[in-house]
Write a protein that holds these residues in place. Sequence first.
Motif, PDB file in Angstrom:
ATOM      1  N   ASN A 163     108.882  12.080  39.670  1.00 16.85           N
ATOM      2  CA  ASN A 163     108.347  10.783  39.237  1.00 16.85           C
ATOM      3  C   ASN A 163     106.864  10.634  39.560  1.00 16.85           C
ATOM      4  O   ASN A 163     106.365   9.525  39.751  1.00 16.85           O
ATOM      5  N   ILE A 164     106.156  11.758  39.619  1.00 21.51           N
ATOM      6  CA  ILE A 164     104.737  11.744  39.995  1.00 21.51           C
ATOM      7  C   ILE A 164     103.892  12.201  38.811  1.00 21.51           C
ATOM      8  O   ILE A 164     104.234  13.175  38.131  1.00 21.51           O
ATOM      9  N   ASN A 165     102.803  11.489  38.570  1.00 23.53           N
ATOM     10  CA  ASN A 165     101.849  11.885  37.538  1.00 23.53           C
ATOM     11  C   ASN A 165     100.829  12.827  38.169  1.00 23.53           C
ATOM     12  O   ASN A 165      99.897  12.392  38.849  1.00 23.53           O
ATOM     13  N   ALA A 166     101.032  14.116  37.964  1.00 24.17           N
ATOM     14  CA  ALA A 166     100.189  15.115  38.620  1.00 24.17           C
ATOM     15  C   ALA A 166      98.740  14.997  38.181  1.00 24.17           C
ATOM     16  O   ALA A 166      97.816  15.189  38.981  1.00 24.17           O
ATOM     17  N   GLU A 167      98.511  14.678  36.923  1.00 23.70           N
ATOM     18  CA  GLU A 167      97.136  14.595  36.419  1.00 23.70           C
ATOM     19  C   GLU A 167      96.385  13.451  37.082  1.00 23.70           C
ATOM     20  O   GLU A 167      95.202  13.580  37.416  1.00 23.70           O
ATOM     21  N   ASN A 168      97.074  12.318  37.309  1.00 24.14           N
ATOM     22  CA  ASN A 168      96.422  11.186  37.974  1.00 24.14           C
ATOM     23  C   ASN A 168      96.047  11.545  39.411  1.00 24.14           C
ATOM     24  O   ASN A 168      94.962  11.190  39.899  1.00 24.14           O
ATOM     25  N   ALA A 171      95.484  14.597  40.581  1.00 22.56           N
ATOM     26  CA  ALA A 171      94.390  15.574  40.534  1.00 22.56           C
ATOM     27  C   ALA A 171      93.066  14.888  40.225  1.00 22.56           C
ATOM     28  O   ALA A 171      92.028  15.222  40.815  1.00 22.56           O
ATOM     29  N   THR A 172      93.092  13.914  39.312  1.00 21.41           N
ATOM     30  CA  THR A 172      91.863  13.186  38.975  1.00 21.41           C
ATOM     31  C   THR A 172      91.333  12.423  40.181  1.00 21.41           C
ATOM     32  O   THR A 172      90.121  12.400  40.444  1.00 21.41           O
ATOM     33  N   ALA A 173      92.252  11.794  40.932  1.00 21.56           N
ATOM     34  CA  ALA A 173      91.830  11.064  42.133  1.00 21.56           C
ATOM     35  C   ALA A 173      91.227  12.008  43.170  1.00 21.56           C
ATOM     36  O   ALA A 173      90.222  11.681  43.819  1.00 21.56           O
ATOM     37  N   ILE A 174      91.813  13.198  43.311  1.00 18.22           N
ATOM     38  CA  ILE A 174      91.276  14.184  44.262  1.00 18.22           C
ATOM     39  C   ILE A 174      89.878  14.621  43.827  1.00 18.22           C
ATOM     40  O   ILE A 174      88.952  14.701  44.642  1.00 18.22           O
ATOM     41  N   ILE A 175      89.709  14.921  42.545  1.00 14.33           N
ATOM     42  CA  ILE A 175      88.406  15.363  42.041  1.00 14.33           C
ATOM     43  C   ILE A 175      87.362  14.282  42.259  1.00 14.33           C
ATOM     44  O   ILE A 175      86.229  14.554  42.676  1.00 14.33           O
ATOM     45  N   THR A 176      87.749  13.026  41.992  1.00 16.56           N
ATOM     46  CA  THR A 176      86.795  11.913  42.137  1.00 16.56           C
ATOM     47  C   THR A 176      86.325  11.772  43.582  1.00 16.56           C
ATOM     48  O   THR A 176      85.124  11.670  43.859  1.00 16.56           O
ATOM     49  N   THR A 177      87.271  11.794  44.522  1.00 14.15           N
ATOM     50  CA  THR A 177      86.884  11.588  45.925  1.00 14.15           C
ATOM     51  C   THR A 177      86.136  12.787  46.489  1.00 14.15           C
ATOM     52  O   THR A 177      85.213  12.630  47.295  1.00 14.15           O
ATOM     53  N   LEU A 178      86.491  14.008  46.068  1.00  9.22           N
ATOM     54  CA  LEU A 178      85.793  15.194  46.579  1.00  9.22           C
ATOM     55  C   LEU A 178      84.407  15.347  45.955  1.00  9.22           C
ATOM     56  O   LEU A 178      83.551  16.036  46.514  1.00  9.22           O
ATOM     57  N   SER A 179      84.189  14.730  44.793  1.00  4.71           N
ATOM     58  CA  SER A 179      82.914  14.887  44.094  1.00  4.71           C
ATOM     59  C   SER A 179      81.900  13.828  44.485  1.00  4.71           C
ATOM     60  O   SER A 179      80.757  13.878  44.024  1.00  4.71           O
ATOM     61  N   ASP A 180      82.303  12.835  45.282  1.00  6.72           N
ATOM     62  CA  ASP A 180      81.337  11.852  45.765  1.00  6.72           C
ATOM     63  C   ASP A 180      80.297  12.532  46.649  1.00  6.72           C
ATOM     64  O   ASP A 180      80.570  13.535  47.293  1.00  6.72           O
ATOM     65  N   SER A 181      79.108  11.941  46.682  1.00  5.46           N
ATOM     66  CA  SER A 181      78.011  12.526  47.456  1.00  5.46           C
ATOM     67  C   SER A 181      78.354  12.568  48.946  1.00  5.46           C
ATOM     68  O   SER A 181      78.984  11.654  49.480  1.00  5.46           O
ATOM     69  N   TYR A 182      77.946  13.647  49.604  1.00  5.40           N
ATOM     70  CA  TYR A 182      78.141  13.807  51.051  1.00  5.40           C
ATOM     71  C   TYR A 182      76.777  13.654  51.735  1.00  5.40           C
ATOM     72  O   TYR A 182      75.789  14.264  51.312  1.00  5.40           O
ATOM     73  N   PHE A 183      76.735  12.835  52.771  1.00  2.73           N
ATOM     74  CA  PHE A 183      75.521  12.728  53.582  1.00  2.73           C
ATOM     75  C   PHE A 183      75.841  13.326  54.940  1.00  2.73           C
ATOM     76  O   PHE A 183      76.525  12.719  55.764  1.00  2.73           O
ATOM     77  N   ILE A 184      75.379  14.556  55.168  1.00  2.53           N
ATOM     78  CA  ILE A 184      75.767  15.322  56.358  1.00  2.53           C
ATOM     79  C   ILE A 184      74.530  15.927  57.003  1.00  2.53           C
ATOM     80  O   ILE A 184      73.750  16.608  56.334  1.00  2.53           O
ATOM     81  N   GLY A 185      74.375  15.676  58.282  1.00  6.39           N
ATOM     82  CA  GLY A 185      73.289  16.298  59.026  1.00  6.39           C
ATOM     83  C   GLY A 185      71.910  15.994  58.462  1.00  6.39           C
ATOM     84  O   GLY A 185      71.006  16.826  58.537  1.00  6.39           O
ATOM     85  N   GLY A 186      71.745  14.791  57.894  1.00  6.66           N
ATOM     86  CA  GLY A 186      70.445  14.429  57.316  1.00  6.66           C
ATOM     87  C   GLY A 186      70.236  14.935  55.907  1.00  6.66           C
ATOM     88  O   GLY A 186      69.164  14.746  55.337  1.00  6.66           O
ATOM     89  N   TYR A 187      71.242  15.578  55.298  1.00  9.21           N
ATOM     90  CA  TYR A 187      71.128  16.115  53.942  1.00  9.21           C
ATOM     91  C   TYR A 187      72.114  15.402  53.016  1.00  9.21           C
ATOM     92  O   TYR A 187      73.210  15.014  53.420  1.00  9.21           O
ATOM     93  N   HIS A 188      71.685  15.246  51.765  1.00 12.12           N
ATOM     94  CA  HIS A 188      72.598  14.837  50.712  1.00 12.12           C
ATOM     95  C   HIS A 188      73.137  16.099  50.059  1.00 12.12           C
ATOM     96  O   HIS A 188      72.371  16.931  49.570  1.00 12.12           O
ATOM     97  N   ALA A 189      74.442  16.258  50.049  1.00 12.17           N
ATOM     98  CA  ALA A 189      75.065  17.433  49.442  1.00 12.17           C
ATOM     99  C   ALA A 189      76.021  16.974  48.347  1.00 12.17           C
ATOM    100  O   ALA A 189      76.732  15.976  48.503  1.00 12.17           O
ATOM    101  N   ILE A 190      76.025  17.716  47.247  1.00 10.48           N
ATOM    102  CA  ILE A 190      76.879  17.375  46.118  1.00 10.48           C
ATOM    103  C   ILE A 190      77.696  18.592  45.738  1.00 10.48           C
ATOM    104  O   ILE A 190      77.150  19.665  45.465  1.00 10.48           O
ATOM    105  N   VAL A 191      79.007  18.427  45.755  1.00 13.19           N
ATOM    106  CA  VAL A 191      79.920  19.445  45.241  1.00 13.19           C
ATOM    107  C   VAL A 191      80.923  18.740  44.344  1.00 13.19           C
ATOM    108  O   VAL A 191      81.005  17.508  44.319  1.00 13.19           O
ATOM    109  N   SER A 192      81.674  19.504  43.610  1.00 15.69           N
ATOM    110  CA  SER A 192      82.773  18.957  42.826  1.00 15.69           C
ATOM    111  C   SER A 192      83.991  19.830  43.082  1.00 15.69           C
ATOM    112  O   SER A 192      83.944  20.750  43.906  1.00 15.69           O
TER     113      SER A 192
END
Length: 849
Positions: free
Chosen positions: A515-520, A522-543
């Motif tokens: 009863n789980i929508n796998a695509e939803n 996965a989309t939520a995981i991609i969205t949260t992991l792709s947000d900008s990271y501010f680490i050690g004084g640097y802005h880092a972007i990954v997806s």
Amino acid sequence: MFERLYNAQSHLKLVIETQALDNNLDDSDQELLSEYFLSIDKTPLEVSQGTNIGNFEYPSLKVTQNGDELSISFHVTQTNGPQATLYTAELNQEYLWADTYLDAYEELCVYTNKLLLLHCSNNPPNFVAITQLNQKESRLIQWLNEDQEEMLSAHWQLYLGHQFKSSDWILVTSKPESIIFKDLYSFQNLLFLGIALALLLTTYAILFLVKKHLKPIDALLLGTQEIYKNNLQHKVLIKTNDEYEDLANSFNTMTTKLSSESDISTALTEIDEKLITRAAFSECMESIIRNIPLLTAAHSIFAYVSDSINETSYSSYRFDCKNKKLHVKDHILLDPTIAFDDIEPGTSVCFSYDQIKSRITTPYLSIDNSYTLFQLSNEQHLRVFLIVANDRKTYHPRTNEYFQHSSIVLNALQRDKLLESQANTDSLTKLHNRKYFQEQVSACLDNLATPCKESLLMFIDLDRFKNINDTLGHHIGDLLLQEASIRLLKSIPSNAICARFGGDEFTVFIPDSTNINAENIATAIITTLSDSYFIGGYHAIVSASIGISISPNDATSFDELLQCADLAMYNAKDNGREQCSFYNKQLSEQLTKRVDMERYVANILNKNQLTVYYQPKLDLHTMTISGFEALSRFSHPTKGSVSPFDVFAVAEDTGRVLELGYFVLHEALKQQVAWEQQGLWSGKMAVNVSPVQLFDTHFLAHLDLYLEKTGADPRNLELEITEGVLIDDPEGAALLLRKIHDRHISIALDDFGTGYSSLAYITHLPIDHLKIDRAFIVQIDEGEKFRGVLQSIISMAKHLGMHVTAEGIEIESHLNFLQAAECDYIQGYFYSKPLSAEGAALFLETHCL
């Protein structure tokens, strides 16, 4: 023993890594080393070619027997280029076996797994007993010592393989059976005494008071029989106001004490079982709390647990002794970090109502009660406090024994859980590791209730994470992985199993995904992991790219399900990254192509399959050659030429883009200097620089090195960057471009108009040259509107003091328009296609000489 071995290993590793043995050690260092080792010897070794410089083999533990002498030593090899050294450090056995903290009459012996005796605090078990050590069906051994005294031994494995690369040791503890079963023998003696007393009373009644005293005697006989049946709760009820009533009362007092002793022993056994069965920590705490009323007439019992290893980091309990109900988290410490820090470890302290209410808040405190704190543990990873509330400060004589025993069990259980956690947890992210994930998923797949029940596996790969490590350093990369793990856990269902599979790869398994929508998800995981990271004084972007496989549709075993998800993940990357893809059978062929391309990219430079070509640029004002652009061309032994776009896409994923980019830069500078020395041409050589290469922490050092090695004039070098460089980190890009410009190197903005930058934005950057993308050139013939846009770009760039180059000129009409629009330079097939070094030399001879 494990901690001492670990400490000695750590000191040895530190000494070797810092090469302290090659220097004069001061007295404190010598004293420290002598505590752990009798000697540390170095033996030179020969090393085969190809060995990595600075290779360090982790210390391994070995036991050596020379006659009757045994030595225990660490062996480690330190490799440095063509030389290697074998370090042999013999352990100081006085350090290893000192202070074993044995109980009275207890003996400890240590054997190797081949039953070689390493140490014994007294006489070791006899040969017959020793041969039973490797029999797995029993941990207990019975044997006779030299005095023909019956002994009982227990043995355990000390696991050394993972940490010390050594076979396991066997620990054997022995104790006389007479000591172990002392309480039981006392109980038996007391039982026989009771039986004898009952028989004596019975005889007396038969001889003298048969009729008058038959009923009390029957009651006493029944009580004796119940004791014999181990029913210590039975009471003898006699109301005769004579000796028989006194005897019955004494009998009942005796059984009450025996019952109390038995209950406490049973409670301790119950707690021991929690350790033996490796029960949950909370289950063990509940057992300890529920049995405390055996020690005192308590009204309430409060408990506080801070545990960083087991299933919860903080737990609080309240046990209602009257209703025998255990409540969780209905009281709190006012400040858990310091509430009882002033109490000495292992002590019990009494508190009044006013004193306890300043440390704990709960509506269940009563002014009529006294409160006693028992501290069961106050270690780094485990803190356990118990507070007993009663109206009388009366406790069973075995109270201290009970709490000390409970403390030992809790700490032992916690250490077991710690070792288990370390074995199953990734040390960086604190997620499950690959081994644990595979075991859990395999078990879930084997135990699915019905064949049609679906489960899914997600394979997650962070896009461009290699670039973060290469440009910002591995420390920043590690911090990013930790942050990504936290985000990932918040994005998955509660029943999911999540692990760091390796590097920047994560896996998620959902056992029941019906009863789980796998695509939803996965989309939520991609969205949260792709947000900008501010680490050690640097802005880092990954997806993130995610591949999804479903059991039983795609596969039924772990390995097959993982392979399917891996295929789907690569498909997501090939389709543009930052998306999810479900497995289908056509992906197998795509994987084969991808693997072939990765192998090809890995060997491009080794097999000389990269050639630098040069495309001339035409100065529209003088109609002469103004410069060249260095371009990469790739050849395949069987497929012929390979698209640079395909090569660099795979090179970025596999971390090969830096070595390819630096190779092209070096070759281009050498060629420019060669043409200048031959008198053919002297001008600007343009080289494309990818964002990964530009933000490499060593880029400027490489640039300076190549300029120095080739003797090239920095003013004859132009670096072409894309608009993506400016988007990811505008401030960092601006600072880096200024450092490059300060070296008198020109900077060109390539493919202008295809990204997100604007002329207004780039006015704040040291841009010397603007290259208009071919997409604008092909629109020249489509109408006045498009020609007007192109004319405006050229005019605005010139007002900003920039030179303008138009790319992709293929027909004469485009050339005529650009001349009229006062464009500075052009390049394209109309003037010349990219040429090899030899072809470009002929071109220069034709057009320049």
